[in-house]
Design a protein around this motif. Sequence first.
Motif: not given
Lengths: 188, 418
Positions: B278, B350, B353, B371
């Motif tokens: 992420e 993922r 974000r 991440e």
Amino acid sequence: MKRFLTAFILVALVAAALFAAFLLGKHLRTGKTPGERPGDLTGLPQTREVDLYFADPDGQRLSIERREVTGENREDLFARVVEELLRGPTEGNRLRTLPETTQARTVYFRDGTVWVDFDAAIRDEHPGGTWTEVLAVYSIVNTLVENFPEVDWVQILIEGVQSDTLAGHVDISGPLTSRVQLLSGEWE
Amino acid sequence: MNRTLIRKAGILAIIPILVFLGAFLASAEASGVLIRNGNPGGKILGSLDLQPSGMIDLASIMDLFKLRASMDLMGDRMDVVGQSGSCRLLAGSPLVLSRGLFALLSAPVRFSGAGLSVPLDFLTKGLPGLTGRFMEMDAANSILTVGNPGTGVFSGEKAEGLTRLASFIQRDQYVPEKILNPAPKGLSVVVLDPGHGGRSIGAKGSSGTTEKALVLSVAEKLRRRLEESLGIKVILTRTADYFVGLKERTAIANNNNADLFISIHANAAFRREVDGIETYYLSLGSGDARAMEYARVENEALGLKGGPEDEALLEAILWDMAQTSFISQSRDAAALIQESLVAGLKGNDRGVRQAPLAVLMGARMPAVLAEIGFISNPEQEIKLNRESYQEEVARALYNAIEQYHRGLLRGEIQGGRP
């Protein structure tokens, strides 16, 4: 040492000032008065169906589980709801959002804001990870704000004090309001 | 009738030529500013050197006008005090704050090892309030005329109290790039932020890997690559296992005029099977509650007096807002990093974000948090522990940064610092 002490006192003063300004502001908030709001439960034992916000099996989004919760009055009901969150999900492979060992020390409601004070376990036992922390914080915030129209904001405290973050990532220094988009895994 | 018209047109035509000529001469001579007393036959008080970037060393201004300055604990803001007032400068920000008033400079204030430099218009916007003297800039001839004591005030927006700054913030006009419109320029300073450290351990794997150790190792490998292959300056917010506060991390980036801030983290979840990559950038509206509170207090005509409490609140809001003006570049950087990590590590995507991340809020430059993988996943933990895998992570991050750098140079990505 003396300089360090002065600096510390300064920082403490600034924090106190910010806090006082915020409280004052809340106190002077106009608009909705508690009596006119639906769901005012002051002093009444109540049983309510509430949507508890947990995480989906992949830890990507919040996921709702309905549960019946009973409280002796409004604050007690909020406290019971937080307890249910800490108990964790029971169905649908959902994931818990908060460490199992966490306890809520006090839950306090005033002028549209719920203050939830957790013990250190919420920080020390949290696995870490940015999104895991987002889901932890907003499972609490969404659950309280979305179920109770009289709640606009949630302020999370750890061991009685305001913290910058829960596990080192997400800002929880101020009062927070709900983020329903997290149900689809998005911030907004 | 016709004749006067023609004559007027002729005069009008000459004006742009004169302006152009004046500007040309001024630019040819713009290596210093002469400071002159405003009294009749006023004598020359001194001169200030103008850096090639159009900035002036604050120390030379302080010498000339007998100002004092103090740096705060965090080291990314400075209070400048003169005979009749004080103001606050923030590293990387074009705002000059003075008792709730503000002035917007033409370029951000820069902090560097050699000291602090300010754009030319600090002389007419900040200096009057500090010295109590009126200042007039003759830009064409680079002469600053200094008035008598008691003639100068801080020339912020003509605000009474804090009203204007609050509404200014609400209108979302705190956008330095729009004002500056800098020419394309690549990265010159990158700040890498290995997450956690010291008592903040971060995530832990089941066989004992700690996030704080892992991300430091990756950051060091990435630093080596960036220095060797891209030749840019790289600063780490920590170089060993010790605690660094979140605000301190961004302050380090602000102080060093970083062009990009990358916080490196390792992930964890409540279920060990969860894995993937992420990348984050800051969500807008972080610190909303504080800003709303501020606006509301103001609307209720309580009247903010510009006292220390108001200033503390205001600074908290400015801190919250620092990153807002870099959001689009941060999004670009996050997208490149995510893409490169997923491709380079063949990881589960993922996604990019947004989240209200405390470590990104105060950054006055594009800022992201990566991440790199889940150490709560036992298989991932084993991989992440391998030096060779850490090199792959560093290489993927390097590739993204290099692409971002090229994008800046080609003008495909707007921004960076002037």
